[in-house]
Write a protein that holds these residues in place. Structure first.
Motif, PDB file in Angstrom:
ATOM      1  N   ILE A 177       0.861  -1.179   0.000  1.00 17.01           N
ATOM      2  CA  ILE A 177       0.000   0.000   0.000  1.00 17.01           C
ATOM      3  C   ILE A 177       0.897   1.229   0.000  1.00 17.01           C
ATOM      4  CG2 ILE A 177      -1.771   1.285   1.272  1.00 17.01           C
ATOM      5  CD1 ILE A 177      -2.412  -1.468   2.668  1.00 17.01           C
ATOM      6  N   THR A 178       0.594   2.204  -0.829  1.00 10.83           N
ATOM      7  CA  THR A 178       1.398   3.420  -0.833  1.00 10.83           C
ATOM      8  C   THR A 178       0.510   4.659  -0.771  1.00 10.83           C
ATOM      9  OG1 THR A 178       3.263   4.558  -1.896  1.00 10.83           O
ATOM     10  CG2 THR A 178       1.528   3.738  -3.348  1.00 10.83           C
ATOM     11  N   VAL A 179       1.090   5.741  -0.277  1.00 11.96           N
ATOM     12  CA  VAL A 179       0.470   7.069  -0.329  1.00 11.96           C
ATOM     13  C   VAL A 179       1.346   7.897  -1.253  1.00 11.96           C
ATOM     14  CG1 VAL A 179      -0.234   9.107   0.984  1.00 11.96           C
ATOM     15  CG2 VAL A 179      -0.364   6.838   2.051  1.00 11.96           C
ATOM     16  N   ASP A 180       0.790   8.327  -2.377  1.00 10.04           N
ATOM     17  CA  ASP A 180       1.593   8.984  -3.406  1.00 10.04           C
ATOM     18  C   ASP A 180       0.713   9.979  -4.154  1.00 10.04           C
ATOM     19  OD1 ASP A 180       3.244   9.700  -5.560  1.00 10.04           O
ATOM     20  OD2 ASP A 180       4.096   7.681  -5.702  1.00 10.04           O
ATOM     21  N   LEU A 181       1.086  11.248  -4.138  1.00 10.98           N
ATOM     22  CA  LEU A 181       0.298  12.271  -4.825  1.00 10.98           C
ATOM     23  C   LEU A 181       0.422  12.198  -6.346  1.00 10.98           C
ATOM     24  CD1 LEU A 181       0.790  15.294  -2.422  1.00 10.98           C
ATOM     25  CD2 LEU A 181      -1.413  14.525  -3.323  1.00 10.98           C
ATOM     26  N   ASN A 182       1.401  11.469  -6.834  1.00  7.61           N
ATOM     27  CA  ASN A 182       1.605  11.342  -8.278  1.00  7.61           C
ATOM     28  C   ASN A 182       0.988  10.038  -8.775  1.00  7.61           C
ATOM     29  OD1 ASN A 182       2.484  11.104 -10.897  1.00  7.61           O
ATOM     30  ND2 ASN A 182       4.663  11.206 -10.431  1.00  7.61           N
ATOM     31  N   PRO A 183      -0.158  10.077  -9.431  1.00  2.00           N
ATOM     32  CA  PRO A 183      -0.805   8.841  -9.891  1.00  2.00           C
ATOM     33  C   PRO A 183      -0.066   8.168 -11.037  1.00  2.00           C
ATOM     34  CG  PRO A 183      -1.971  10.740 -10.751  1.00  2.00           C
ATOM     35  CD  PRO A 183      -0.923  11.279  -9.810  1.00  2.00           C
ATOM     36  N   LEU A 184       0.929   8.855 -11.597  1.00  2.00           N
ATOM     37  CA  LEU A 184       1.681   8.302 -12.728  1.00  2.00           C
ATOM     38  C   LEU A 184       3.004   7.678 -12.306  1.00  2.00           C
ATOM     39  CD1 LEU A 184       1.141  11.264 -15.220  1.00  2.00           C
ATOM     40  CD2 LEU A 184      -0.104   9.094 -15.163  1.00  2.00           C
ATOM     41  N   SER A 185       3.355   7.787 -11.032  1.00  2.00           N
ATOM     42  CA  SER A 185       4.641   7.264 -10.576  1.00  2.00           C
ATOM     43  C   SER A 185       4.669   5.738 -10.635  1.00  2.00           C
ATOM     44  CB  SER A 185       4.923   7.709  -9.136  1.00  2.00           C
ATOM     45  OG  SER A 185       4.109   6.995  -8.225  1.00  2.00           O
ATOM     46  N   ARG A 186       5.880   5.184 -10.645  1.00  2.00           N
ATOM     47  CA  ARG A 186       6.011   3.724 -10.664  1.00  2.00           C
ATOM     48  C   ARG A 186       5.469   3.117  -9.377  1.00  2.00           C
ATOM     49  NH1 ARG A 186      11.055   0.228 -10.883  1.00  2.00           N
ATOM     50  NH2 ARG A 186      12.162   2.141 -10.388  1.00  2.00           N
ATOM     51  N   SER A 187       5.669   3.833  -8.254  1.00  2.00           N
ATOM     52  CA  SER A 187       5.123   3.346  -6.983  1.00  2.00           C
ATOM     53  C   SER A 187       3.611   3.228  -7.058  1.00  2.00           C
ATOM     54  CB  SER A 187       5.497   4.291  -5.837  1.00  2.00           C
ATOM     55  OG  SER A 187       6.867   4.234  -5.561  1.00  2.00           O
ATOM     56  N   ALA A 188       2.973   4.289  -7.580  1.00  2.00           N
ATOM     57  CA  ALA A 188       1.513   4.295  -7.677  1.00  2.00           C
ATOM     58  C   ALA A 188       1.014   3.158  -8.554  1.00  2.00           C
ATOM     59  CB  ALA A 188       1.038   5.634  -8.231  1.00  2.00           C
ATOM     60  N   ARG A 189       1.722   2.893  -9.645  1.00  2.00           N
ATOM     61  CA  ARG A 189       1.277   1.877 -10.597  1.00  2.00           C
ATOM     62  C   ARG A 189       1.630   0.460 -10.160  1.00  2.00           C
ATOM     63  NH1 ARG A 189       4.056   2.387 -14.978  1.00  2.00           N
ATOM     64  NH2 ARG A 189       5.404   4.121 -14.404  1.00  2.00           N
ATOM     65  N   MET A 190       2.672   0.304  -9.346  1.00  2.00           N
ATOM     66  CA  MET A 190       3.105  -1.025  -8.917  1.00  2.00           C
ATOM     67  C   MET A 190       2.400  -1.492  -7.649  1.00  2.00           C
ATOM     68  SD  MET A 190       5.142  -2.313 -11.090  1.00  2.00           S
ATOM     69  CE  MET A 190       5.450  -3.744 -10.068  1.00  2.00           C
ATOM     70  N   ALA A 191       1.942  -0.571  -6.817  1.00  2.00           N
ATOM     71  CA  ALA A 191       1.333  -0.938  -5.544  1.00  2.00           C
ATOM     72  C   ALA A 191      -0.014  -1.630  -5.743  1.00  2.00           C
ATOM     73  CB  ALA A 191       1.146   0.307  -4.676  1.00  2.00           C
ATOM     74  N   ASP A 192      -0.410  -2.396  -4.739  1.00  2.00           N
ATOM     75  CA  ASP A 192      -1.716  -3.052  -4.767  1.00  2.00           C
ATOM     76  C   ASP A 192      -2.827  -2.056  -4.446  1.00  2.00           C
ATOM     77  OD1 ASP A 192      -1.060  -6.056  -5.065  1.00  2.00           O
ATOM     78  OD2 ASP A 192       0.280  -5.425  -3.450  1.00  2.00           O
ATOM     79  N   ILE A 193      -2.539  -1.115  -3.566  1.00  2.00           N
ATOM     80  CA  ILE A 193      -3.474  -0.037  -3.246  1.00  2.00           C
ATOM     81  C   ILE A 193      -2.695   1.271  -3.226  1.00  2.00           C
ATOM     82  CG2 ILE A 193      -5.005   0.970  -1.501  1.00  2.00           C
ATOM     83  CD1 ILE A 193      -5.705  -1.832  -0.576  1.00  2.00           C
ATOM     84  N   THR A 194      -3.154   2.239  -3.989  1.00  2.00           N
ATOM     85  CA  THR A 194      -2.502   3.548  -4.046  1.00  2.00           C
ATOM     86  C   THR A 194      -3.459   4.626  -3.559  1.00  2.00           C
ATOM     87  OG1 THR A 194      -1.176   2.852  -5.941  1.00  2.00           O
ATOM     88  CG2 THR A 194      -1.332   5.220  -5.528  1.00  2.00           C
ATOM     89  N   ILE A 195      -3.043   5.322  -2.513  1.00  2.00           N
ATOM     90  CA  ILE A 195      -3.831   6.428  -1.970  1.00  2.00           C
ATOM     91  C   ILE A 195      -3.251   7.722  -2.538  1.00  2.00           C
ATOM     92  CG2 ILE A 195      -4.527   7.642   0.127  1.00  2.00           C
ATOM     93  CD1 ILE A 195      -3.987   4.873   1.578  1.00  2.00           C
TER      94      ILE A 195
END
Length: 260
Positions: A177-195
């Motif tokens: 699960i990640t908290v990331d303001l950038n919806p295009l980042s690799r973290s946002a796209r790789m995580a199972d849940i992106t806040i």
């Protein structure tokens, strides 16, 4: 810290910017953390500097998954420690999760200072000071993890995260699960849940949700997670940004008459 008058129209933004600067001066935040924070501020402008519906849905799913976890762990880096130390500790307590310091620009001094900040905020145990394991395929200092923390975890919350570790944790079979303001980042796209939200808003809201949802029956929590679709959520965030920018362009961003 520079004293900012509460009458300033950008009070909260400037206050948290100063917290990041103070964190760097204290040896908690790396210089690169200032750049990352500025990038996040830019995306916060795009979403409207508020918690949007897709973020709320992601938070509910994240809290449900963390409450279902056998070994939940909250990862803490310099920016997290500078911005939301008390909220991080409270969230960990209500979720019965462990806290682990994990840094890309790792020095033993920084790790100890962050651990001290968390203890000052009420943490009884902080992992990551003496890591004994390494995430496979991750050569950076961020690959070092605690055997009783991230290494053992089934669900890991990694806010303000680099994409390489998010991807590596997913490869290990962790639910990320990640908290990331950038919806295009690799973290946002790789995580199972992106806040997709500012952590200063997300963590207080997640604490509220956790206090409410910890009384839910297991079946209800499982249903919330089952119905969650991260790809859909990221698409909804992008649509929100597109629609908001279109509306601003049509209405006109600068209205001089408002100042006259």
């Amino acid at each position: 810290m520079v004293k900012i008058p509460k009458s300033h129209p950008r009070y909260w933004s400037l206050l948290y910017r100063e917290k990041i600067i103070e964190g760097m001066e204290r040896g908690i935040t790396a210089k690169a953390g200032l750049i990352a924070h500025g990038r996040g501020e830019a995306f916060d402008y795009l979403i409207g500097e508020k918690t949007i519906k897709p973020a709320e849905e992601a938070m509910r799913a994240a809290v449900a998954k963390l409450l279902l976890a056998k070994h939940p762990v909250l990862s803490v880096n310099g920016n997290v420690a500078a911005l939301v130390p008390r909220e991080t500790v409270e969230l960990a307590k209500v979720l019965r999760a462990k806290l682990e310091v994990n840094l890309f620009y790792r020095t033993e001094e920084r790790v100890k200072k962050i651990a001290e900040v968390l203890r000052e905020a009420g943490a009884e145990e902080v992992l990551g000071i003496n890591p004994t394991k390494r995430i496979p395929g991750l050569e950076s200092e961020r690959g070092k993890v605690d055997e009783e923390g991230i290494w053992k975890a089934d669900v890991v919350l990694v806010p303000l995260e680099d994409g390489d570790r998010t991807e590596a944790l997913v490869r290990m079979g962790k639910f990320v699960i990640t908290v990331d303001l950038n919806p295009l980042s690799r973290s946002a796209r790789m995580a199972d849940i992106t806040i997709v939200d500012n952590i200063i808003r997300a963590y207080p809201r997640m604490i509220e949700l956790a206090k409410e949802m910890r009384n839910y029956p297991r079946e209800k929590l499982e249903e919330i997670v089952k119905n969650y679709d991260n790809s859909r959520i990221l698409s909804e965030v992008l649509i929100h940004i597109k629609d908001r920018l279109t509306k601003l362009a049509e209405e006109g961003i600068w209205r001089r008459e408002r100042l006259e």
